[in-house]
Design a protein around this motif. Structure first.
Motif, mmCIF file in Angstrom:
data_model
loop_
_atom_site.group_PDB
_atom_site.id
_atom_site.type_symbol
_atom_site.label_atom_id
_atom_site.label_comp_id
_atom_site.label_asym_id
_atom_site.label_seq_id
_atom_site.Cartn_x
_atom_site.Cartn_y
_atom_site.Cartn_z
ATOM 1 N N ILE A 83 0.856 -1.188 0.000
ATOM 2 C CA ILE A 83 0.000 0.000 0.000
ATOM 3 C C ILE A 83 0.888 1.232 0.000
ATOM 4 C CG2 ILE A 83 -1.707 1.309 1.311
ATOM 5 C CD1 ILE A 83 -2.866 -1.299 2.263
ATOM 6 N N LYS A 84 0.588 2.141 -0.872
ATOM 7 C CA LYS A 84 1.459 3.271 -1.173
ATOM 8 C C LYS A 84 1.941 4.030 0.055
ATOM 9 C CE LYS A 84 1.757 7.394 -4.092
ATOM 10 N NZ LYS A 84 2.946 6.891 -4.802
ATOM 11 N N SER A 85 3.253 4.186 0.142
ATOM 12 C CA SER A 85 3.927 5.071 1.085
ATOM 13 C C SER A 85 5.308 5.305 0.501
ATOM 14 C CB SER A 85 4.022 4.446 2.484
ATOM 15 O OG SER A 85 4.972 3.391 2.503
ATOM 16 N N ILE A 86 6.020 6.260 1.013
ATOM 17 C CA ILE A 86 7.374 6.519 0.506
ATOM 18 C C ILE A 86 8.246 5.283 0.669
ATOM 19 C CG2 ILE A 86 9.474 7.892 0.861
ATOM 20 C CD1 ILE A 86 7.654 10.223 1.682
ATOM 21 N N GLN A 87 8.151 4.649 1.828
ATOM 22 C CA GLN A 87 8.954 3.472 2.136
ATOM 23 C C GLN A 87 8.606 2.303 1.220
ATOM 24 O OE1 GLN A 87 8.504 2.391 6.233
ATOM 25 N NE2 GLN A 87 10.671 1.944 6.500
ATOM 26 N N VAL A 88 7.312 2.032 1.070
ATOM 27 C CA VAL A 88 6.861 0.904 0.264
ATOM 28 C C VAL A 88 7.193 1.108 -1.211
ATOM 29 C CG1 VAL A 88 4.815 -0.308 -0.589
ATOM 30 C CG2 VAL A 88 5.066 0.142 1.854
ATOM 31 N N ASP A 89 6.911 2.300 -1.742
ATOM 32 C CA ASP A 89 7.192 2.554 -3.154
ATOM 33 C C ASP A 89 8.682 2.500 -3.450
ATOM 34 O OD1 ASP A 89 4.527 2.803 -3.578
ATOM 35 O OD2 ASP A 89 4.586 4.830 -4.403
ATOM 36 N N ASN A 90 9.506 2.950 -2.508
ATOM 37 C CA ASN A 90 10.949 2.870 -2.691
ATOM 38 C C ASN A 90 11.394 1.412 -2.785
ATOM 39 O OD1 ASN A 90 13.739 3.986 -2.623
ATOM 40 N ND2 ASN A 90 13.831 2.862 -0.697
ATOM 41 N N LEU A 91 10.861 0.582 -1.895
ATOM 42 C CA LEU A 91 11.240 -0.830 -1.886
ATOM 43 C C LEU A 91 10.749 -1.537 -3.147
ATOM 44 C CD1 LEU A 91 12.584 -3.101 -0.321
ATOM 45 C CD2 LEU A 91 10.450 -3.449 0.927
ATOM 46 N N LEU A 92 9.503 -1.283 -3.552
ATOM 47 C CA LEU A 92 8.963 -1.916 -4.753
ATOM 48 C C LEU A 92 9.726 -1.498 -6.008
ATOM 49 C CD1 LEU A 92 5.105 -1.667 -4.134
ATOM 50 C CD2 LEU A 92 6.436 -3.772 -4.322
ATOM 51 N N SER A 93 10.075 -0.221 -6.093
ATOM 52 C CA SER A 93 10.795 0.246 -7.281
ATOM 53 C C SER A 93 12.189 -0.359 -7.366
ATOM 54 C CB SER A 93 10.870 1.776 -7.290
ATOM 55 O OG SER A 93 11.572 2.268 -6.164
ATOM 56 N N LEU A 94 12.834 -0.538 -6.223
ATOM 57 C CA LEU A 94 14.150 -1.183 -6.222
ATOM 58 C C LEU A 94 14.042 -2.640 -6.646
ATOM 59 C CD1 LEU A 94 15.752 0.241 -2.947
ATOM 60 C CD2 LEU A 94 16.627 0.550 -5.270
ATOM 61 N N LEU A 95 13.027 -3.337 -6.140
ATOM 62 C CA LEU A 95 12.818 -4.731 -6.523
ATOM 63 C C LEU A 95 12.535 -4.849 -8.015
ATOM 64 C CD1 LEU A 95 10.624 -5.870 -3.501
ATOM 65 C CD2 LEU A 95 12.911 -6.737 -4.034
ATOM 66 N N ALA A 96 11.695 -3.951 -8.538
ATOM 67 C CA ALA A 96 11.371 -3.988 -9.963
ATOM 68 C C ALA A 96 12.600 -3.691 -10.817
ATOM 69 C CB ALA A 96 10.257 -2.988 -10.267
ATOM 70 N N ALA A 97 13.400 -2.721 -10.377
ATOM 71 C CA ALA A 97 14.604 -2.358 -11.128
ATOM 72 C C ALA A 97 15.626 -3.485 -11.147
ATOM 73 C CB ALA A 97 15.231 -1.102 -10.526
ATOM 74 N N SER A 98 15.573 -4.340 -10.133
ATOM 75 C CA SER A 98 16.521 -5.454 -10.047
ATOM 76 C C SER A 98 16.010 -6.706 -10.750
ATOM 77 C CB SER A 98 16.816 -5.779 -8.577
ATOM 78 O OG SER A 98 17.367 -4.666 -7.907
ATOM 79 N N SER A 99 14.807 -6.610 -11.324
ATOM 80 C CA SER A 99 14.238 -7.750 -12.036
ATOM 81 C C SER A 99 13.911 -7.334 -13.466
ATOM 82 C CB SER A 99 12.966 -8.233 -11.329
ATOM 83 O OG SER A 99 11.918 -7.304 -11.514
ATOM 84 N N THR A 100 13.237 -8.205 -14.187
ATOM 85 C CA THR A 100 12.855 -7.885 -15.568
ATOM 86 C C THR A 100 11.363 -7.578 -15.671
ATOM 87 O OG1 THR A 100 12.486 -10.242 -16.007
ATOM 88 C CG2 THR A 100 14.677 -9.344 -16.510
ATOM 89 N N GLN A 101 10.704 -7.387 -14.524
ATOM 90 C CA GLN A 101 9.267 -7.149 -14.521
ATOM 91 C C GLN A 101 8.946 -5.751 -13.996
ATOM 92 O OE1 GLN A 101 8.749 -10.914 -12.333
ATOM 93 N NE2 GLN A 101 7.164 -11.415 -13.831
#
Length: 309
Positions: free
Chosen positions: A84-102
């Motif tokens: 659920i959107k927050s600065i902390q959550v979006d930062n973590l999700l974006s890092l995970l996405a950037a480290s994958s191909t999805q």
């Protein structure tokens, strides 16, 4: 959607209400595996789910770049991840996405899953418009804070399977200079109800009427940029284009004219109520409900009415 991970937040060791709703919602898709990624202390021993749930607590290490996120990326291979959107959550999700191909999709207002496809309605242009899309490639999803969980089925509590901790990898390029915790009962990004105020209060000593109304509602307090620039209120309460962006179920704007910079931070709100003594204030054009009058008169009356019920 066989394997699902959910970024959850805790308060005093217990799952937050929004995290419980997200867990129940995602469980309705009947995934075979559910993994919780917990931000904060974990003291709970059961969760509202139809399946056994494992929990990974995220250490206080720096989840800031591809090197720091590597241990978590390996664990989450093949998972669909929600938060659920927050600065902390979006930062973590974006890092995970950037480290994958999805890809990662944020600002989600509505979400359905069927036949391996995700049908999504999301906010765009700072909440001024919505976009509908269908995707099979995304694996990281950030739901707006006012996402509608009202039709989510309830699940009996089940004991969790295990708890473990994942530490950030050594070698991150960032470092913590200082930690300055934000005080207050309800963190602004997590609040379902928000009372915001601007220079229409005329003096910082009048802010008690905003705090009294927020307390009566169980809401967080916010302010416009001019108010934080004048040091009437701390910067972390500044809502707007250059401040915190919120998406509560209810936002009450008191003595705020409605400049476009402020609107960019509140357009995700489900219901907006504007109180202003200027009937020509631009904010009224974006409000669901409006009250023309002096906030210093109306707010105490609203608070008194709430306290009498």
């Amino acid at each position: 959607m066989k394997k699902v991970a959910i970024i959850v937040q805790t308060k005093e060791g217990q799952l937050s209400d929004s995290s419980k709703s997200l867990l129940s919602y995602v469980s309705s898709f009947s995934p075979e595996t559910i993994l919780l990624l917990a931000i904060g202390d974990v003291k709970f021993s059961s969760v509202p789910s139809s399946k056994s749930v494992d929990v990974i607590t995220l250490s206080d290490g720096l989840w800031t770049d591809s090197s720091s996120i590597e241990p978590l990326t390996k664990i989450l291979e093949g998972f669909t991840v929600f938060g659920i959107k927050s600065i902390q959550v979006d930062n973590l999700l974006s890092l995970l996405a950037a480290s994958s191909t999805q890809e990662m999709i944020s600002g989600i207002q509505q979400f359905t899953y069927s036949g391996g496809k995700y049908v999504i309605n999301k906010s765009i242009f700072s909440g001024k418009a919505s976009l509908s899309l269908t995707t099979e490639s995304a694996a990281f999803f950030s739901l707006n804070r006012n996402f509608d969980f009202s039709n989510t089925p309830d699940y009996a509590e089940q004991f969790i399977g295990s708890i473990s901790t994942v530490n950030a990898a050594i070698g991150s390029h960032a470092s913590i200079i200082a930690l300055k915790p934000i005080t207050g009962a309800i963190p602004l990004p997590d609040a379902a109800l928000v009372v915001g105020a601007g220079r229409g209060l005329k003096d910082p000593s009048n802010w008690t009427i905003v705090e009294d109304l927020a307390k009566a509602l169980g809401a967080a307090t916010a302010c416009s940029k001019p108010v934080s620039d004048l040091n009437w209120r701390p910067h972390h309460e500044h809502v707007g284009q250059t401040g915190v962006k919120i998406s509560p179920n209810l936002y009450i704007a008191c003595g705020i004219s409605g400049a476009i910079q402020h609107l960019a931070g509140v357009n995700g709100s489900r219901i907006i109520v504007v109180i202003n003594n200027d009937p020509e204030a631009p904010f009224f054009k974006h409000a669901d409900y409006g009250i023309v009058g002096d906030v210093n008169d109306i707010l105490p009356r609203l608070t008194k009415k709430l306290q009498s019920h």
